[in-house]
Design a protein around this motif. Structure first.
Motif, PDB file in Angstrom:
ATOM      1  N   LEU A   5     -35.641  21.696  50.055  1.00 50.93           N
ATOM      2  CA  LEU A   5     -34.352  22.378  50.000  1.00 50.93           C
ATOM      3  C   LEU A   5     -33.224  21.520  50.563  1.00 50.93           C
ATOM      4  O   LEU A   5     -32.089  21.608  50.103  1.00 50.93           O
ATOM      5  CB  LEU A   5     -34.441  23.707  50.756  1.00 50.93           C
ATOM      6  N   LYS A   6     -33.532  20.681  51.544  1.00 48.75           N
ATOM      7  CA  LYS A   6     -32.488  19.807  52.088  1.00 48.75           C
ATOM      8  C   LYS A   6     -32.038  18.796  51.037  1.00 48.75           C
ATOM      9  O   LYS A   6     -30.876  18.386  51.022  1.00 48.75           O
ATOM     10  CB  LYS A   6     -32.991  19.094  53.346  1.00 48.75           C
ATOM     11  N   ASN A   7     -32.950  18.380  50.161  1.00 47.94           N
ATOM     12  CA  ASN A   7     -32.556  17.468  49.090  1.00 47.94           C
ATOM     13  C   ASN A   7     -31.672  18.155  48.056  1.00 47.94           C
ATOM     14  O   ASN A   7     -30.914  17.494  47.343  1.00 47.94           O
ATOM     15  CB  ASN A   7     -33.797  16.884  48.406  1.00 47.94           C
ATOM     16  N   ALA A   9     -29.254  19.916  48.876  1.00 48.89           N
ATOM     17  CA  ALA A   9     -27.910  19.731  49.425  1.00 48.89           C
ATOM     18  C   ALA A   9     -27.247  18.484  48.845  1.00 48.89           C
ATOM     19  O   ALA A   9     -26.024  18.444  48.679  1.00 48.89           O
ATOM     20  CB  ALA A   9     -27.971  19.642  50.950  1.00 48.89           C
ATOM     21  N   GLN A  58     -32.200  28.415  55.306  1.00 49.11           N
ATOM     22  CA  GLN A  58     -32.239  27.057  54.771  1.00 49.11           C
ATOM     23  C   GLN A  58     -31.260  26.873  53.620  1.00 49.11           C
ATOM     24  O   GLN A  58     -30.614  25.825  53.501  1.00 49.11           O
ATOM     25  CB  GLN A  58     -33.660  26.708  54.314  1.00 49.11           C
ATOM     26  N   CYS A  62     -28.101  24.319  53.403  1.00 46.70           N
ATOM     27  CA  CYS A  62     -27.780  23.404  52.299  1.00 46.70           C
ATOM     28  C   CYS A  62     -26.295  23.463  51.957  1.00 46.70           C
ATOM     29  O   CYS A  62     -25.631  22.429  51.809  1.00 46.70           O
ATOM     30  CB  CYS A  62     -28.619  23.750  51.067  1.00 46.70           C
ATOM     31  N   THR A  65     -24.242  21.997  54.844  1.00 46.75           N
ATOM     32  CA  THR A  65     -24.360  20.538  54.900  1.00 46.75           C
ATOM     33  C   THR A  65     -23.480  19.877  53.847  1.00 46.75           C
ATOM     34  O   THR A  65     -22.749  18.916  54.132  1.00 46.75           O
ATOM     35  CB  THR A  65     -25.825  20.110  54.690  1.00 46.75           C
ATOM     36  N   SER A 160     -24.841  11.434  51.813  1.00 48.07           N
ATOM     37  CA  SER A 160     -25.958  12.382  51.799  1.00 48.07           C
ATOM     38  C   SER A 160     -27.239  11.742  51.285  1.00 48.07           C
ATOM     39  O   SER A 160     -28.327  11.974  51.826  1.00 48.07           O
ATOM     40  CB  SER A 160     -25.601  13.595  50.929  1.00 48.07           C
ATOM     41  N   SER A 164     -30.970  10.985  53.177  1.00 43.33           N
ATOM     42  CA  SER A 164     -32.272  11.462  52.711  1.00 43.33           C
ATOM     43  C   SER A 164     -33.239  10.312  52.455  1.00 43.33           C
ATOM     44  O   SER A 164     -34.432  10.413  52.732  1.00 43.33           O
ATOM     45  CB  SER A 164     -32.101  12.280  51.423  1.00 43.33           C
TER      46      SER A 164
END
Length: 211
Positions: A5-7, A9, A58, A62, A65, A160, A164
């Motif tokens: 999920l952070k990816n 973002a 989360q 995202c 962020t 970003s 990552s």
């Protein structure tokens, strides 16, 4: 699942740059973004789980962020017209960023009654605690400064993506240094992450050669 999920973002950041700043990204940048998401899925597929509250936080993370990177980029661009020098250096950005976070920090400290805990904790009497907390503050300042400098030199999407991609060498270092057992899924994840880095690097080199 957190990494997956952070990816996402990164995709939100790239889409935001396209929508708000009219910045067109190379096709290889989008391929790199997709490969990173697939890489994260491959790495986290063995421990997927669902919890509504966790997913909600989360997903909110995202959006926040992506919003942070885009807003910071916008502030840096706006500073060129708003300041006499036509610029806002990294030290000023770090100072403003930390000062603006103080009210929220104070509210959280008071809301969770951290003052009482802080006054009673024996940690304050330990020299090692002060050494570690001071080192943490210095490193945090260095991270803030370098982040501001990097974002000033490049775009929010690049900022970003690089954030990552740095997890790939860390994963490899962890496997080699700490003899961590790895599965086929994790190996595929690392390979796809490296491939995403190659696509992104090629896209940036092409853009630099054309500019």
């Amino acid at each position: 699942m957190l990494t997956i999920l952070k990816n996402v973002a990164n995709v939100l950041t790239a889409s935001g740059e396209t929508y708000f700043f009219k910045k067109q990204h190379d096709r290889q940048v989008w391929i790199s973004l997709m490969l990173m998401i697939i890489s994260a899925i491959a790495g986290g597929i063995t421990d997927l789980s669902f919890h509504a509250v966790g997913y909600t936080w989360q997903i909110l993370n995202c959006f926040l962020t992506a919003s942070y990177s885009l807003t910071l980029r916008h502030v840096m661009d706006s500073a060129k017209q708003a300041t006499k020098s036509g610029n806002l250096n990294e030290l000023s950005m770090v100072l403003l960023n930390n000062v603006l976070s103080l009210p929220l920090g104070i509210i959280l400290v008071l809301g969770f009654n951290e003052v009482e805990y802080l006054l009673e904790t024996p940690l304050l009497r330990m020299p090692m605690f002060w050494l570690v907390i001071t080192a943490s503050g210095v490193l945090g300042l260095a991270i803030s400064f370098t982040s501001m400098w990097f974002l000033r030199q490049t775009s929010a999407t690049t900022y970003s993506l690089v954030g990552s991609l740095n997890k790939i060498p860390l994963s490899i270092a962890g496997i080699l240094l700490f003899k961590v057992r790895t599965s086929m899924e994790n190996s595929i994840s690392i390979l796809l992450g490296l491939l995403a880095g190659v696509f992104f690097a090629r896209a940036k080199l092409r853009n630099n050669s054309q500019s």
